[in-house]
Design an enzyme around this catalytic site. Structure first.
Site, PDB file in Angstrom:
ATOM      1  N   SER A 104       0.818  -1.211   0.000  1.00 46.91           N
ATOM      2  CA  SER A 104       0.000   0.000   0.000  1.00 46.91           C
ATOM      3  C   SER A 104       0.855   1.267   0.000  1.00 46.91           C
ATOM      4  CB  SER A 104      -0.974  -0.032   1.192  1.00 46.91           C
ATOM      5  OG  SER A 104      -1.886   1.023   1.128  1.00 46.91           O
ATOM      6  N   HIS A 105       0.741   2.054   1.054  1.00 40.24           N
ATOM      7  CA  HIS A 105       1.416   3.353   1.132  1.00 40.24           C
ATOM      8  C   HIS A 105       2.755   3.263   1.856  1.00 40.24           C
ATOM      9  CE1 HIS A 105      -1.141   2.572   4.522  1.00 40.24           C
ATOM     10  NE2 HIS A 105      -0.504   3.448   5.261  1.00 40.24           N
TER      11      HIS A 105
ATOM     12  N   ASP B 194      -1.638   6.907  -3.622  1.00 41.09           N
ATOM     13  CA  ASP B 194      -0.641   6.079  -2.941  1.00 41.09           C
ATOM     14  C   ASP B 194      -0.084   5.009  -3.873  1.00 41.09           C
ATOM     15  OD1 ASP B 194      -2.818   4.336  -3.052  1.00 41.09           O
ATOM     16  OD2 ASP B 194      -2.413   3.475  -1.082  1.00 41.09           O
TER      17      ASP B 194
ATOM     18  N   ASP C 138      -0.522   1.738  -4.398  1.00 40.59           N
ATOM     19  CA  ASP C 138      -1.348   0.794  -5.162  1.00 40.59           C
ATOM     20  C   ASP C 138      -2.625   1.420  -5.701  1.00 40.59           C
ATOM     21  OD1 ASP C 138      -2.356   0.937  -2.501  1.00 40.59           O
ATOM     22  OD2 ASP C 138      -3.407  -0.958  -2.758  1.00 40.59           O
TER      23      ASP C 138
ATOM     24  N   ASP D 251      -5.319   3.017  -4.254  1.00 40.71           N
ATOM     25  CA  ASP D 251      -6.638   3.026  -3.626  1.00 40.71           C
ATOM     26  C   ASP D 251      -6.869   4.242  -2.727  1.00 40.71           C
ATOM     27  OD1 ASP D 251      -4.932   2.209  -1.610  1.00 40.71           O
ATOM     28  OD2 ASP D 251      -6.074   0.432  -1.031  1.00 40.71           O
ATOM     29  N   ARG D 252      -5.829   5.013  -2.420  1.00 42.29           N
ATOM     30  CA  ARG D 252      -5.984   6.183  -1.551  1.00 42.29           C
ATOM     31  C   ARG D 252      -5.782   7.468  -2.345  1.00 42.29           C
ATOM     32  NH1 ARG D 252      -4.605   4.307   4.273  1.00 42.29           N
ATOM     33  NH2 ARG D 252      -4.315   2.080   3.941  1.00 42.29           N
TER      34      ARG D 252
ATOM     35  N   THR E 103     -12.514  -0.361  10.967  1.00 46.14           N
ATOM     36  CA  THR E 103     -11.581  -0.059   9.886  1.00 46.14           C
ATOM     37  C   THR E 103     -11.354  -1.324   9.054  1.00 46.14           C
ATOM     38  OG1 THR E 103     -10.495   1.674  11.159  1.00 46.14           O
ATOM     39  CG2 THR E 103      -9.228   0.666   9.378  1.00 46.14           C
TER      40      THR E 103
ATOM     41  N   GLU F 234     -12.982   6.038   4.560  1.00 46.93           N
ATOM     42  CA  GLU F 234     -12.217   5.980   5.785  1.00 46.93           C
ATOM     43  C   GLU F 234     -11.364   7.238   5.902  1.00 46.93           C
ATOM     44  OE1 GLU F 234     -11.587   1.179   6.277  1.00 46.93           O
ATOM     45  OE2 GLU F 234      -9.968   2.331   5.367  1.00 46.93           O
TER      46      GLU F 234
ATOM     47  N   SER G 138      -8.394   7.442   6.527  1.00 45.11           N
ATOM     48  CA  SER G 138      -7.034   7.197   6.043  1.00 45.11           C
ATOM     49  C   SER G 138      -6.939   7.393   4.530  1.00 45.11           C
ATOM     50  CB  SER G 138      -6.587   5.795   6.438  1.00 45.11           C
ATOM     51  OG  SER G 138      -7.526   4.826   6.010  1.00 45.11           O
TER      52      SER G 138
ATOM     53  N   LYS H 107     -11.470   0.584  -1.979  1.00 41.35           N
ATOM     54  CA  LYS H 107     -11.410   2.042  -2.079  1.00 41.35           C
ATOM     55  C   LYS H 107     -10.692   2.382  -3.378  1.00 41.35           C
ATOM     56  CE  LYS H 107      -7.706   1.976   1.436  1.00 41.35           C
ATOM     57  NZ  LYS H 107      -8.038   0.816   2.264  1.00 41.35           N
TER      58      LYS H 107
END
Length: 564
Positions: free
Chosen positions: A121-122, A292, A294, A296-297, A361, A380, A382, A393
């Site tokens: 992820s991040h 981020d 991958d 999703d954010r 979460t 979320e 985050s 997300k």
């Protein structure tokens, strides 16, 4: 050339005790996967063994990653093991790269039995960084706890794994590759697909691309700045926003995925996306966004670096949801937010009489509600926002949602948010992250804190900071009963709720690979004072949060690693 069937081997192995998947899969330092014998193989076999053999035989599995270091090595092993475990077809992103939202889309499109996502992820990448493996099930979403618990239990007792070591897959060429395996009647197929196209087509059916093209490249277009942070989203931004919607190429930066994300931390927040923040502050761009590793954010910024807190972003999208054509057709079934996320969304839900869900979460909880037809929009704190088009997300979806709102309302980001606060009041929200804390110290602190807030004398207790006085109305360890299947998730975060609705929440995060991350969330509602500085407004509650937990003393930290 040898055309004889490829050999399938059964290899003895020994279990590891630490392969419990967290909220975002199994995350470890790269060297753990490289140096511990069969560490990767054990976990992949545990994933395949968690799927009933009858379901596995001849099934389709999707694989892709964010392009971080060790991605290609892992894919080679996963393909070899999938073939040996009876999977019939693997669908893999070109060069092994595919965003998490796109993998969710492709799982659903091809009716795959699931997907393996290679991302941390991040978290940072590179040889000294992190690597992660996440399993998504047939709905396209993260595996539920029952599945991840099964994977963990299998990983603790594993004695052997199946592999086809002679199989070599070309990730660089689009199209199908077939392999004959010994004792298998049907050939094993690997399909290398365009990483962007299926996902882009999904977005075309959600948003009004003509309206988006007009605001991005028409006569009175806005200027935008997008930072892919050398993660997986770069090719998606280039293809969809630049080539299709007409954004100038130079409006998108850091769009080449790199194994180490250019040495940066691919986390879209004010700390790690500071280059974007600085460029937005100069005032030449009307809208900015960062993504981020991958994909999703997302982080949303307005002109002059005006920051949109993720809970506010979610609430604004909810209040303007019919700016998105998809929701004009489907209607809105429900809203949801994770428990630590501020209650800004709740006020929109109440005003619009739309059902609201407060979940732990983890996106899997939203997916269950979506599968049951109860949820359309969720998010979320985050920096994660999404709709029911997939079961993850989706950073790029959130950006196109915001651009759709700008195209409809023709106001600035800042004006839209200020209008929102005038209409609903404002939930001031912040999160303090204490990263890489000693795990024993963090667990002891949380245990003692739970004992403290569970005491009868804690409720009704008053805390004074300056002229502010807060009285505790409720304190607990959040637990959630899923309205769809009645499963209960306990120990989801310590909550202190005050009589004015303000909240302090403490959680140990499950997304790190090294040490523990302690998070403190602070949420406070104001009807009148809505244009003040967030940290100033929340300073009294922050003081109380640190006093109650004694966090600095218990962890040896003088301050948070990141404030958002």
């Amino acid at each position: 050339m040898d055309n004889s069937p490829l050999q399938v081997l059964t290899v003895p192995t020994a279990p590891y005790p630490d392969q419990r998947p967290g909220t975002s899969g199994l995350k470890k330092k790269v060297y753990v996967f490289q140096s511990r014998k069969n560490y990767l193989h054990n976990f992949i076999q545990s994933i395949f063994s968690s799927i009933d053999l009858r379901d596995r035989q001849g099934s389709t599995v999707v694989v892709g990653g964010d392009g971080r270091f060790f991605n290609r090595t892992a894919i080679e092993v996963i393909v070899q093991m999938a073939a040996a475990n009876g999977v019939g077809r693997m669908i893999i992103g070109h060069h092994g790269i595919m965003s998490t939202p796109a993998i969710s889309c492709v799982i659903r499109k091809y009716k795959a039995i699931g997907g393996i996502i290679l991302t941390a992820s991040h978290n940072p990448g590179g040889p000294d960084g992190d690597f992660g493996i996440k399993f998504n099930t047939a709905n396209g979403g993260p595996a539920k706890e029952a599945v991840t618990n099964k994977i963990f239990q299998l990983s603790r007792t594993i004695e052997e794994f199946a592999i086809c070591p002679g199989m070599q897959v070309d990730l660089t060429t689009l199209g199908k590759q077939t392999f004959d395996l010994e004792n298998k009647f049907k050939p094993f197929t690997v399909e290398i697909v365009d990483s962007v196209e299926s996902y882009a087509n999904l977005l075309r059916n959600i948003f009004d691309f003509a309206a988006l093209k007009e605001i991005l490249s028409g006569e009175n277009h806005i200027k935008i700045r997008l930072d892919a942070m050398h993660g997986v989203v770069g090719p998606y931004v280039r293809r969809i926003l630049c080539e299709e919607l007409g954004c100038p190429t130079n409006s998108a930066v850091n769009c080449v995925p790199l194994e180490d994300f250019g040495g940066q931390h691919p986390d879209p927040n004010l700390t790690y996306a500071s280059d974007l923040v600085d460029s937005m502050k100069e005032g030449q761009y009307d809208f900015g966004a960062a993504f981020d590793g991958d994909g999703d954010r997302n982080m949303i910024l307005g002109k002059h670096g005006f920051f949109v807190a993720p809970p506010d972003s979610l609430a604004v999208i909810a209040d303007n949801i019919f700016c998105i054509p998809y929701f004009q057709h489907t209607g809105v079934r429900g809203f949801a937010r994770s428990m630590p996320t501020s209650a800004a969304l709740d006020r929109v839900a109440k005003a619009t009489k739309i059902e609201l869900y407060e979940t732990p979460t983890g996106w899997k909880f939203f997916g269950n509600l979506m599968d049951a037809g109860r949820l359309s929009l969720c998010g979320e704190e985050s920096f994660g926002t999404g709709g029911d088009h997939i079961r993850e997300k989706d950073g790029l979806w959130a950006v196109l949602a915001w651009l759709s709102i700008l195209a409809t309302r023709r106001q600035s980001v800042e004006d839209i948010l200020k209008d929102h606060w005038l209409k609903y009041g404002r939930n001031y929200f912040t999160r303090y992250d204490y990263e890489n804390v000693d795990i024993d110290a963090a667990c002891e602190m949380m245990e003692d804190l739970e004992i403290l807030i569970a005491g009868k004398s804690f409720v009704k207790q008053r805390f004074a900071v300056g002229d502010k006085v807060y009285q505790v109305e409720k304190a607990d360890n959040f637990e959630y009963t899923d309205p769809v299947d009645s499963t209960i998730s306990r120990n989801q975060g310590l909550r202190i709720i005050f009589s004015d609705g303000s909240r302090i929440i403490y959680r140990l995060s499950g997304t790190g690979s090294d040490g523990a991350t302690v998070r403190i969330y602070i949420d406070s509602y104001e009807k009148e004072q809505i244009f003040e500085d967030t940290q100033v407004m929340l300073a009294p509650l922050a003081t109380i949060a640190l006093k109650i937990s004694q966090l600095h003393h218990r962890t040896g930290r003088s301050g948070p690693s990141v404030i958002t």
